[in-house]
Design a protein around this motif. Structure first.
Motif, PDB file in Angstrom:
ATOM      1  N   GLU A  82      44.876  32.693  62.934  1.00  0.00           N
ATOM      2  CA  GLU A  82      45.611  33.476  63.923  1.00  0.00           C
ATOM      3  C   GLU A  82      45.933  32.637  65.150  1.00  0.00           C
ATOM      4  O   GLU A  82      45.109  31.856  65.611  1.00  0.00           O
ATOM      5  N   ILE A  83      47.140  32.821  65.677  1.00  0.00           N
ATOM      6  CA  ILE A  83      47.573  32.132  66.886  1.00  0.00           C
ATOM      7  C   ILE A  83      48.181  33.169  67.814  1.00  0.00           C
ATOM      8  O   ILE A  83      48.964  34.025  67.382  1.00  0.00           O
ATOM      9  N   VAL A  84      47.808  33.100  69.097  1.00  0.00           N
ATOM     10  CA  VAL A  84      48.321  34.047  70.078  1.00  0.00           C
ATOM     11  C   VAL A  84      49.027  33.274  71.192  1.00  0.00           C
ATOM     12  O   VAL A  84      48.458  32.341  71.757  1.00  0.00           O
ATOM     13  N   PHE A  85      50.268  33.669  71.464  1.00  0.00           N
ATOM     14  CA  PHE A  85      51.051  33.101  72.551  1.00  0.00           C
ATOM     15  C   PHE A  85      51.272  34.157  73.615  1.00  0.00           C
ATOM     16  O   PHE A  85      51.448  35.336  73.303  1.00  0.00           O
ATOM     17  N   SER A  86      51.293  33.725  74.865  1.00  0.00           N
ATOM     18  CA  SER A  86      51.766  34.548  75.966  1.00  0.00           C
ATOM     19  C   SER A  86      53.218  34.155  76.165  1.00  0.00           C
ATOM     20  O   SER A  86      53.543  32.969  76.205  1.00  0.00           O
ATOM     21  N   SER A  87      54.106  35.154  76.261  1.00  0.00           N
ATOM     22  CA  SER A  87      55.523  34.838  76.392  1.00  0.00           C
ATOM     23  C   SER A  87      56.108  35.473  77.642  1.00  0.00           C
ATOM     24  O   SER A  87      55.954  36.664  77.877  1.00  0.00           O
ATOM     25  N   CYS A  88      56.753  34.646  78.425  1.00  0.00           N
ATOM     26  CA  CYS A  88      57.515  35.119  79.571  1.00  0.00           C
ATOM     27  C   CYS A  88      58.940  35.307  79.053  1.00  0.00           C
ATOM     28  O   CYS A  88      59.530  34.370  78.509  1.00  0.00           O
ATOM     29  N   VAL A  89      59.461  36.527  79.179  1.00  0.00           N
ATOM     30  CA  VAL A  89      60.792  36.823  78.662  1.00  0.00           C
ATOM     31  C   VAL A  89      61.652  37.449  79.751  1.00  0.00           C
ATOM     32  O   VAL A  89      61.148  37.981  80.740  1.00  0.00           O
ATOM     33  N   ARG A 116      59.163  32.009  69.039  1.00  0.00           N
ATOM     34  CA  ARG A 116      60.434  32.090  69.772  1.00  0.00           C
ATOM     35  C   ARG A 116      61.516  32.720  68.890  1.00  0.00           C
ATOM     36  O   ARG A 116      62.306  33.539  69.366  1.00  0.00           O
ATOM     37  N   ALA A 117      61.541  32.376  67.614  1.00  0.00           N
ATOM     38  CA  ALA A 117      62.553  32.908  66.698  1.00  0.00           C
ATOM     39  C   ALA A 117      62.431  34.426  66.559  1.00  0.00           C
ATOM     40  O   ALA A 117      63.438  35.116  66.361  1.00  0.00           O
ATOM     41  N   TYR A 118      61.212  34.933  66.688  1.00  0.00           N
ATOM     42  CA  TYR A 118      60.994  36.376  66.611  1.00  0.00           C
ATOM     43  C   TYR A 118      61.896  37.117  67.606  1.00  0.00           C
ATOM     44  O   TYR A 118      62.448  38.169  67.298  1.00  0.00           O
ATOM     45  N   TYR A 119      62.048  36.554  68.782  1.00  0.00           N
ATOM     46  CA  TYR A 119      62.837  37.206  69.831  1.00  0.00           C
ATOM     47  C   TYR A 119      64.341  37.112  69.589  1.00  0.00           C
ATOM     48  O   TYR A 119      65.112  37.764  70.275  1.00  0.00           O
ATOM     49  N   THR A 123      52.765  39.383  74.668  1.00  0.00           N
ATOM     50  CA  THR A 123      51.898  38.623  73.781  1.00  0.00           C
ATOM     51  C   THR A 123      52.485  38.652  72.373  1.00  0.00           C
ATOM     52  O   THR A 123      52.925  39.705  71.904  1.00  0.00           O
ATOM     53  N   VAL A 124      52.499  37.495  71.719  1.00  0.00           N
ATOM     54  CA  VAL A 124      52.973  37.377  70.344  1.00  0.00           C
ATOM     55  C   VAL A 124      51.811  36.850  69.508  1.00  0.00           C
ATOM     56  O   VAL A 124      51.232  35.809  69.834  1.00  0.00           O
ATOM     57  N   THR A 125      51.487  37.565  68.441  1.00  0.00           N
ATOM     58  CA  THR A 125      50.392  37.164  67.557  1.00  0.00           C
ATOM     59  C   THR A 125      50.963  36.778  66.201  1.00  0.00           C
ATOM     60  O   THR A 125      51.707  37.552  65.591  1.00  0.00           O
ATOM     61  N   LEU A 126      50.605  35.575  65.751  1.00  0.00           N
ATOM     62  CA  LEU A 126      50.991  35.111  64.423  1.00  0.00           C
ATOM     63  C   LEU A 126      49.739  35.025  63.566  1.00  0.00           C
ATOM     64  O   LEU A 126      48.676  34.630  64.059  1.00  0.00           O
TER      65      LEU A 126
END
Length: 77
Positions: A41-48, A19-22, A60-63
Motif C-alpha cells: 500500500e502507498i498513500v499520497f497527500s495531494s494538493c489539488v 496523478r493519472a487518477y485525477y 489523500t490517494v491510496t494505492l
C-alpha cells in the motif's frame, strides 16, 4: 545504489498512477507528497485545484498492489 534507483522508479511510477487518477475528475494536481508506503500500500497527500482554486484541505490517494498492479483504491479527505 541499484536498489535505491529501483525504489525511486517505483515511487515515480506510483506518483504517475496517482496523478493519472485525477485525469477523469474535476481536479487538477498541484502537487503530490508520499505520506506512507508498505509492501502492498502507498498513500499520497495531494494538493489539488478545481477551476484554478486550490482546494483545502489536501486530499489523500491510496494505492494498493492488486494482482501485480498498483491501483487507486481510495481517494478523498
Amino acid at each position: 545504489l541499484y536498489e535505491q534507483n529501483a525504489a525511486s522508479q517505483l515511487d515515480l511510477d506510483n506518483a504517475i498512477a496517482a496523478r493519472a487518477y485525477y485525469g477523469n475528475t474535476v481536479f487538477q494536481v498541484v502537487s503530490l507528497e508520499l505520506k506512507s508506503q508498505t509492501e502492498n500500500e502507498i498513500v499520497f497527500s495531494s494538493c489539488v485545484s478545481k477551476g484554478g482554486i486550490i482546494q483545502d484541505p489536501d486530499r489523500t490517494v491510496t494505492l494498493q498492489l492488486l494482482n501485480g498492479t498498483w491501483e487507486v483504491v481510495n481517494e478523498g479527505y
